[in-house]
Scaffold this motif. Structure first.
Motif, mmCIF file in Angstrom:
data_model
loop_
_atom_site.group_PDB
_atom_site.id
_atom_site.type_symbol
_atom_site.label_atom_id
_atom_site.label_comp_id
_atom_site.label_asym_id
_atom_site.label_seq_id
_atom_site.Cartn_x
_atom_site.Cartn_y
_atom_site.Cartn_z
ATOM 1 N N ASN A 30 0.819 -1.208 0.000
ATOM 2 C CA ASN A 30 0.000 0.000 0.000
ATOM 3 C C ASN A 30 0.853 1.258 0.000
ATOM 4 O O ASN A 30 0.537 2.246 -0.678
ATOM 5 C CB ASN A 30 -0.934 0.002 1.212
ATOM 6 C CG ASN A 30 -2.062 -1.004 1.072
ATOM 7 O OD1 ASN A 30 -2.272 -1.575 0.004
ATOM 8 N ND2 ASN A 30 -2.786 -1.241 2.152
ATOM 9 N N LYS A 47 -10.119 -3.796 5.869
ATOM 10 C CA LYS A 47 -9.983 -3.417 7.280
ATOM 11 C C LYS A 47 -10.524 -4.517 8.190
ATOM 12 O O LYS A 47 -9.939 -4.816 9.243
ATOM 13 C CB LYS A 47 -10.712 -2.101 7.539
ATOM 14 C CG LYS A 47 -10.055 -0.898 6.873
ATOM 15 C CD LYS A 47 -10.887 0.366 7.043
ATOM 16 C CE LYS A 47 -10.251 1.533 6.298
ATOM 17 N NZ LYS A 47 -11.080 2.758 6.360
ATOM 18 N N GLU A 92 -5.780 3.037 -3.233
ATOM 19 C CA GLU A 92 -6.973 3.581 -2.579
ATOM 20 C C GLU A 92 -8.103 2.574 -2.418
ATOM 21 O O GLU A 92 -8.757 2.553 -1.371
ATOM 22 C CB GLU A 92 -7.465 4.811 -3.339
ATOM 23 C CG GLU A 92 -6.613 6.045 -3.135
ATOM 24 C CD GLU A 92 -7.125 7.242 -3.905
ATOM 25 O OE1 GLU A 92 -6.560 8.336 -3.729
ATOM 26 O OE2 GLU A 92 -8.088 7.075 -4.697
ATOM 27 N N GLU A 103 -8.363 0.814 0.767
ATOM 28 C CA GLU A 103 -8.649 1.608 1.962
ATOM 29 C C GLU A 103 -10.027 2.272 1.921
ATOM 30 O O GLU A 103 -10.514 2.740 2.950
ATOM 31 C CB GLU A 103 -7.584 2.696 2.136
ATOM 32 C CG GLU A 103 -6.165 2.168 2.255
ATOM 33 C CD GLU A 103 -5.940 1.387 3.534
ATOM 34 O OE1 GLU A 103 -6.706 1.606 4.496
ATOM 35 O OE2 GLU A 103 -5.008 0.556 3.579
ATOM 36 N N GLN A 104 -10.643 2.330 0.755
ATOM 37 C CA GLN A 104 -11.888 3.085 0.607
ATOM 38 C C GLN A 104 -13.000 2.198 0.070
ATOM 39 O O GLN A 104 -12.750 1.172 -0.572
ATOM 40 C CB GLN A 104 -11.673 4.273 -0.342
ATOM 41 C CG GLN A 104 -10.607 5.254 0.118
ATOM 42 C CD GLN A 104 -10.343 6.349 -0.897
ATOM 43 O OE1 GLN A 104 -11.001 6.418 -1.948
ATOM 44 N NE2 GLN A 104 -9.390 7.221 -0.604
ATOM 45 N N GLY A 115 -12.460 -1.456 0.733
ATOM 46 C CA GLY A 115 -11.693 -0.967 1.866
ATOM 47 C C GLY A 115 -12.226 -1.493 3.185
ATOM 48 O O GLY A 115 -11.454 -1.853 4.090
#
Length: 328
Positions: A223, A243, A231, A234-235, A239
């Motif tokens: 990353n 997580k 991105e 993470e989004q 994302g």
């Protein structure tokens, strides 16, 4: 003449003035047509099976028969069920068989087919021999063969993804095999932690911890290196999946340590519960990671900025290098 044309008579334009727009908002590359959940589950099962084959061989060398049986069963089941998901994604069984007609070293899909087929045969034979007691020497040789094909099985799908035009997969070709390999090891250790007795689960705990560290570490390095391209990790929906995968893997590591402390303190029940919970967290984290990586690739393909911006940056870098090397 009037700017409107027509000799100053004020004629109206028959077509609108041209408007120039960038690629933004226009999809440039084709979104992968692989099916969900077939492909993410195949990725998970292949990684878990490959790691389990290695764990089984280690258990055999250390004289841990119950752990060996559990790991060999996981390797055989992972390969068999994973093949079902792969064939379902292909649409017809003969498509998988056709891939075995020609070996193409330049094609990750072709190489993967020649990894999956012998691994499945070796893993199934080794587990069958372990359960029935038949042909123990041949079963032992089959187990060695499965262990040899285990790491390639767990990581070749990363090369398959990196060989596409999807930016987040292609640009992550350095670290993605380590992410998949570590995740597969964590899953293999997790399955054995749930099913093997505490007295023989030490190698599984160590494999899961090492796999989790490799998975999380390689993902972090990737990353950071990819920058804006990363991105989707993470989004958005992908994302959130990533997580969740990191949280589950971290929970597995924490519960593993808690179980080890409970075992040293003589709290057998707490240690057993923590070990099983840790194994489940590792497995869930590995599954979620594969869905996250898959969904991130789809998001990366849909948004043209992940294709256009890196191209412009590379072009600007080449022009700057050319200008710097030009004689003054």
């Amino acid at each position: 003449m009037s700017p409107k044309g027509g000799g100053g008579r004020g004629d109206r334009l028959m077509v609108p003035e041209a408007e120039f727009e960038s690629y933004y908002g226009k999809q440039i590359i084709k979104t992968p047509t692989w099916k969900t959940p077939d492909v993410p589950l195949y990725l998970f099962l292949g990684g878990m099976a490959g790691g389990s084959a290695l764990l089984a061989e280690g258990a055999a060398l250390q004289g841990l028969p119950t752990l060996e049986k559990v790991a060999r069963g996981a390797a055989a089941a992972g390969a068999g069920i994973g093949t079902v998901f792969l064939v379902h994604d292909l649409g017809r069984p003969e498509r998988f068989l056709n891939m075995l007609r020609v070996f193409k070293p330049t094609s990750p899909l072709s190489v993967g087919s020649f990894i999956l087929a012998p691994f499945s045969a070796f893993a199934t034979a080794a587990f069958g021999s372990q359960v029935t007691g038949w042909f123990p020497r041949l079963g032992r040789l089959a187990g060695v063969g499965a262990a040899a094909f285990g790491p390639p099985l767990a990581t070749y799908t990363a090369a398959l993804f990196a060989n596409t035009a999807v930016p987040i997969w292609h640009e992550g070709h350095r670290e993605l095999p380590f992410v998949f390999g570590g995740s597969g090891a964590a899953a293999a250790g997790g399955v054995a932690m749930m099913l093997a007795p505490a007295a023989q689960s030490g190698p599984a705990v160590r494999m899961a911890l090492a796999g989790a560290a490799l998975d999380v570490g390689a993902l972090e390095v990737m990353n950071r290196r990819l920058g804006m391209i990363a991105e989707p990790y993470e989004q958005g929906f992908s994302g959130r999946l990533m997580k969740t995968a990191r949280a589950l893997t971290g929970a597995g590591a924490g519960l593993s340590l808690l179980g080890a402390l409970g075992k040293r303190g003589g709290k057998g029940r707490r240690s057993r519960v923590a070990r099983v919970a840790a194994g489940a967290a590792y497995v869930a984290g590995s599954v979620t990671l594969r869905f996250g990586v898959f969904e991130a690739g789809l998001a990366s393909a849909r948004d043209p900025k992940y294709t256009v911006v890196p191209q412009k940056e590379r072009l600007a870098a080449r022009e700057a290098a050319r200008a710097a090397s030009a004689p003054s």
